[in-house]
Design a protein around this motif. Structure first.
Motif, PDB file in Angstrom:
ATOM      1  N   ILE A 127      -0.924 -39.173  45.400  1.00 13.26           N
ATOM      2  CA  ILE A 127      -1.800 -38.062  45.779  1.00 13.26           C
ATOM      3  C   ILE A 127      -2.055 -37.208  44.542  1.00 13.26           C
ATOM      4  N   SER A 128      -3.312 -36.998  44.204  1.00  8.65           N
ATOM      5  CA  SER A 128      -3.623 -36.242  42.990  1.00  8.65           C
ATOM      6  C   SER A 128      -4.877 -35.417  43.184  1.00  8.65           C
ATOM      7  N   ALA A 129      -5.057 -34.476  42.270  1.00  6.09           N
ATOM      8  CA  ALA A 129      -6.272 -33.664  42.248  1.00  6.09           C
ATOM      9  C   ALA A 129      -6.695 -33.480  40.800  1.00  6.09           C
ATOM     10  N   CYS A 157      -8.358 -35.916  45.022  1.00  2.00           N
ATOM     11  CA  CYS A 157      -9.214 -34.818  45.475  1.00  2.00           C
ATOM     12  C   CYS A 157      -9.979 -34.244  44.285  1.00  2.00           C
ATOM     13  N   ALA A 158     -11.247 -33.976  44.499  1.00  2.00           N
ATOM     14  CA  ALA A 158     -12.087 -33.442  43.424  1.00  2.00           C
ATOM     15  C   ALA A 158     -13.090 -32.457  44.011  1.00  2.00           C
ATOM     16  N   LYS A 159     -13.724 -31.714  43.139  1.00  2.00           N
ATOM     17  CA  LYS A 159     -14.733 -30.748  43.583  1.00  2.00           C
ATOM     18  C   LYS A 159     -15.920 -31.473  44.209  1.00  2.00           C
ATOM     19  N   ARG A 160     -16.446 -32.461  43.476  1.00  7.65           N
ATOM     20  CA  ARG A 160     -17.602 -33.227  43.931  1.00  7.65           C
ATOM     21  C   ARG A 160     -17.371 -34.707  43.615  1.00  7.65           C
ATOM     22  N   CYS A 221       2.955 -37.137  43.399  1.00  9.78           N
ATOM     23  CA  CYS A 221       1.904 -36.128  43.484  1.00  9.78           C
ATOM     24  C   CYS A 221       1.721 -35.453  42.130  1.00  9.78           C
ATOM     25  N   CYS A 222       0.472 -35.215  41.752  1.00 10.22           N
ATOM     26  CA  CYS A 222       0.189 -34.520  40.493  1.00 10.22           C
ATOM     27  C   CYS A 222      -1.133 -33.768  40.620  1.00 10.22           C
ATOM     28  N   GLY A 223      -1.131 -32.533  40.163  1.00 11.45           N
ATOM     29  CA  GLY A 223      -2.338 -31.721  40.212  1.00 11.45           C
ATOM     30  C   GLY A 223      -1.993 -30.266  39.988  1.00 11.45           C
ATOM     31  N   PRO A 224      -2.940 -29.367  40.177  1.00 12.91           N
ATOM     32  CA  PRO A 224      -2.647 -27.938  40.034  1.00 12.91           C
ATOM     33  C   PRO A 224      -1.542 -27.519  41.002  1.00 12.91           C
TER      34      PRO A 224
END
Length: 359
Positions: A127-129, A157-160, A221-224
């Motif tokens: 799971i990442s963003a 997951c991304a903005k667009r 998991c990795c992201g903000p």
């Protein structure tokens, strides 16, 4: 019949050798993959999910920045990092504007323990963003290159849709390996481009739809940090075994988080107690409060050692302690073996009494 010459012994890159940029590949807006090779031709030996710390010659620098390796150790002749410039970026913006093929820079590492190789399982959930996709890309490519069919549910997951990094490359792998199940989540669609996938903020309902067997999977998991908090809360609320949850972040740990480190038994730094630090290599000394870090004292003495995160994660500021005691509370940036060999992280080590370091 003549015999073939023996295959030359394989040399592996050491961070005493600079990296030479050989390719610059734009990915999405403000995001670029930089590929490096060793000028000597050495191969790269690292684990999927590990990171490099780059020394960037910015004006007023050097500046040290830590980036996860996005390439796979199954392709050892080069090594890549994929970087995204955020508002206010200095080091990453310098890379996007000035790092071109032929440029050589100093790098330290590889380092880090965020890798599925330390947590073998039959099924994985990545799971990442945003740019948190980079270690997932490395791990997925490695499993793909093994030739066996992995079992990965890959959520990003991304903005667009246009901002999903590595989308085309991952979808190409997924067409040739049935065990790579890609799930994209976007906040909004691109103008004049219909989107039929998941849309909105990642939540428990989405997780249940995308990976119904999530309880059976090892989660990475990795992201903000806010994103990872949401993922942790979603999993906890669904009864997931959090011993099987792993995350990578270069953000400062939460104030109430438990920390692990090498603590001096029952001895803690005191603001009104002075410590004397001797910098053996330079012949300088500094008298500072015990609450000041070795890194801060080093800079106060006019000396410079590489540093990155400044809270004990990246390991860039690792130095050798020759004598004395320090109070060190790190966040995974140094191994037990290094500590046993006398090394410390300057950014999170406080001197107790008289201390001598190899600086």
């Amino acid at each position: 019949m003549s015999s073939l010459p023996p295959f030359p012994p394989r040399a592996f890159w050491k961070d005493s050798e600079p990296l030479e940029c050989v390719a610059v590949l734009p990915e999405v807006a403000n995001t670029v993959t930089f590929t490096f090779r060793a000028p000597s031709g050495a191969f790269f030996d690292f684990d999927t999910g590990q990171f490099l710390t780059l020394e960037l010659p910015v004006p007023g620098g050097p500046l040290y920045r830590t980036y996860t390796i996005s390439s796979s150790p199954s392709r050892p002749r080069s090594i890549s990092v994929t970087v995204k410039a955020q508002a206010g970026s200095i080091g990453t913006r310098w890379m996007l504007d000035h790092l071109t093929p032929g440029t050589r820079i100093k790098a330290m590492g590889p380092a880090g323990g965020f890798t599925y190789l330390q947590h073998p399982a039959e099924k994985y959930l990545f799971i990442s963003a945003g740019s948190g996709i980079t270690p997932m890309m490395s791990m997925t490519t490695f499993m793909y290159d093994l030739g066996t069919e992995p079992d990965i549910v890959f959520i990003n997951c991304a903005k667009r849709p246009s901002e999903i990094i590595f989308r085309a490359r991952l979808e190409q792998m997924a067409t040739r390996a049935r065990g790579i199940d890609l799930k994209w989540v976007v906040e909004e669609s691109d103008p004049l481009s219909p989107w039929t996938g998941f849309q909105g903020q990642f939540n428990q309902l989405m997780l249940g739809l995308m990976a119904p067997d999530y309880l059976e999977r090892e989660v990475f998991c990795c992201g903000p940090e806010p994103f990872m908090v949401a993922v942790r809360e979603a999993l906890q609320g669904l009864g997931y075994d959090m011993e099987r949850y792993h995350q990578e972040s270069f953000a400062a740990p939460a104030a109430d988080a438990e920390t692990e480190g090498d603590e001096l038994d029952d001895v803690y730094p005191e603001a009104d107690t002075k410590a004397e630090i001797t910098f053996a290599a330079s012949g300088k000394t500094a008298l500072v409060p015990e609450t000041e870090t070795i890194l801060s004292a080093t800079r106060g003495a006019g000396l410079n050692i590489p540093s990155g995160c400044t809270f004990g994660v990246c390991g860039t500021c690792k130095i050798r302690k020759i004598s004395g005691e320090v109070h060190m509370v790190h966040n995974g940036g140094i191994s037990d073996d290094d500590i046993a060999d006398g090394y410390i992280l300057a950014c999170c080590s406080h001197p107790i009494g008289a201390v001598t370091v190899d600086v």
